[in-house]
Design a protein around this motif. Structure first.
Motif, PDB file in Angstrom:
ATOM      1  N   LEU A   1      58.592  37.577 -93.611  1.00  0.00           N
ATOM      2  CA  LEU A   1      59.085  36.321 -94.173  1.00  0.00           C
ATOM      3  C   LEU A   1      60.539  36.533 -94.578  1.00  0.00           C
ATOM      4  O   LEU A   1      60.850  37.512 -95.265  1.00  0.00           O
TER       5      LEU A   1
ATOM      6  N   ALA B   1      63.662  35.175 -96.655  1.00  0.00           N
ATOM      7  CA  ALA B   1      64.052  34.287 -97.752  1.00  0.00           C
ATOM      8  C   ALA B   1      65.525  33.931 -97.595  1.00  0.00           C
ATOM      9  O   ALA B   1      66.408  34.662 -98.048  1.00  0.00           O
TER      10      ALA B   1
ATOM     11  N   GLU C   1      52.318  42.418 -96.231  1.00  0.00           N
ATOM     12  CA  GLU C   1      53.366  41.442 -96.513  1.00  0.00           C
ATOM     13  C   GLU C   1      54.726  42.142 -96.391  1.00  0.00           C
ATOM     14  O   GLU C   1      54.906  43.245 -96.916  1.00  0.00           O
TER      15      GLU C   1
ATOM     16  N   ILE D   1      58.947  41.155 -96.777  1.00  0.00           N
ATOM     17  CA  ILE D   1      59.931  40.172 -97.196  1.00  0.00           C
ATOM     18  C   ILE D   1      61.325  40.685 -96.851  1.00  0.00           C
ATOM     19  O   ILE D   1      61.679  41.822 -97.208  1.00  0.00           O
TER      20      ILE D   1
ATOM     21  N   TYR E   1      62.323  34.237-104.321  1.00  0.00           N
ATOM     22  CA  TYR E   1      60.975  34.402-103.776  1.00  0.00           C
ATOM     23  C   TYR E   1      60.078  35.010-104.844  1.00  0.00           C
ATOM     24  O   TYR E   1      60.474  35.950-105.539  1.00  0.00           O
TER      25      TYR E   1
END
Length: 228
Positions: A99, A101, A125, A127, A139
Motif C-alpha cells: 500500500l 501512502a 502488510e 506500507i 496512515y
C-alpha cells in the motif's frame, strides 16, 4: 467473500461480491483485489467481510500495489475495515502487494480476525511512504487477531507526515509486518528486522527498509526463521 470446503476437499468460493474502487476476482486458486477505479480516496469508507468455512483454504492477493490518495478538499480520511472469521481447520492467507501512502492522504485501515480451534492465518502488510520523490501522507493500521476467546495479537502502526524523521523511521521509506499463526521461532533481531514469537502460538515478523523491494526481502528472510 466466503470460501467453503467442497466434495473431495477442494475449496470453493461460494460468495464473491464487490462494489466501488476495489473489485474481487477469482483466478488461479486465489481471490485477487483489483483496482476498479482510483483510490481509496479521501472520504471513501470501505468494508470487506471474509468467511472461511471448516477445512477450507482461502488465499487473498492483490493484482498490483494500492495507491491511497487524498480526496477533494474537506473530504476527510479514507477508511478500510476488514472483518474475517476462519472456522475450525480452515486457513486464510492474505498477502497483498504494498500500500502506497501518497502525499496528502489520510488513511485508516483496521482488520479484525477471529480464529476457531485449529484455524491458521498468514497475514502480510507492507506500507510504502509516498511515491518516488514525495513525502508520505498519513496512515494508521491496526490488526486484531483473536484465537478462540484469547487475544493473540493487538498490533498498530501509525505513520504521519513526519514519518521519515530520525525519531520515527529514520531513513526508511517502507515498513511491514508478517503474522504466521500455529508456528514458532527463536527471537531474532538485526538491522531493519525483528522476529517475535507470540504466546498463541504464532510469530510476528516486523521490518523496515529503504524501499519496497528491500522490505520484501527482509520479511522473507524473517519468514525463513519460522518453523511450523
Amino acid at each position: 467473500m466466503r470460501a467453503e470446503r467442497g466434495p473431495g476437499g477442494r475449496t470453493r468460493i461460494t460468495r464473491l461480491r464487490s462494489d466501488g474502487p476495489l473489485a474481487l476476482r477469482e483466478s488461479g486458486g486465489a481471490v485477487y483485489v483489483v483496482g476498479a477505479g482510483a483510490g481509496p480516496l479521501g472520504g471513501d469508507d470501505l468494508e470487506l467481510s471474509v468467511e472461511v468455512g471448516p477445512g477450507a483454504r482461502l488465499d487473498i492477493r492483490s493484482a498490483a500495489a494500492t495507491l491511497v490518495l487524498p480526496g477533494r478538499a474537506g473530504a476527510g480520511a479514507s477508511r478500510l475495515a476488514v472483518r474475517a472469521h476462519v472456522a475450525a481447520g480452515g486457513r486464510l492467507v492474505v498477502t497483498p502487494e504494498p500500500l502506497i501512502a501518497a502525499a496528502g492522504c489520510d488513511h485508516h485501515a483496521t482488520a479484525e480476525v477471529t480464529l476457531d480451534e485449529g484455524a491458521e492465518l498468514v497475514w502480510r502488510e507492507e506500507i510504502v511512504l509516498g511515491r518516488h520523490g514525495e513525502p508520505p501522507g498519513r496512515y494508521s493500521g491496526r490488526l486484531d487477531v483473536t484465537a478462540g476467546a484469547t487475544p493473540l495479537l493487538r498490533h498498530e502502526l501509525r505513520i504521519g507526515e513526519d514519518a521519515t524523521s530520525g525519531a520515527v523511521l529514520g531513513d526508511a521509506r517502507a515498513a511491514g509486518t508478517l503474522l504466521i499463526t500455529g508456528a514458532d521461532a527463536e527471537p531474532y533481531a538485526e538491522e531493519g528486522l525483528a522476529v517475535l514469537p507470540l504466546a498463541g502460538p504464532g510469530v510476528l515478523v516486523t521490518a523496515m527498509a529503504a524501499d519496497a523491494v528491500r522490505l520484501r526481502e527482509r520479511l522473507t528472510a524473517g519468514r525463513r526463521r519460522v518453523t511450523p
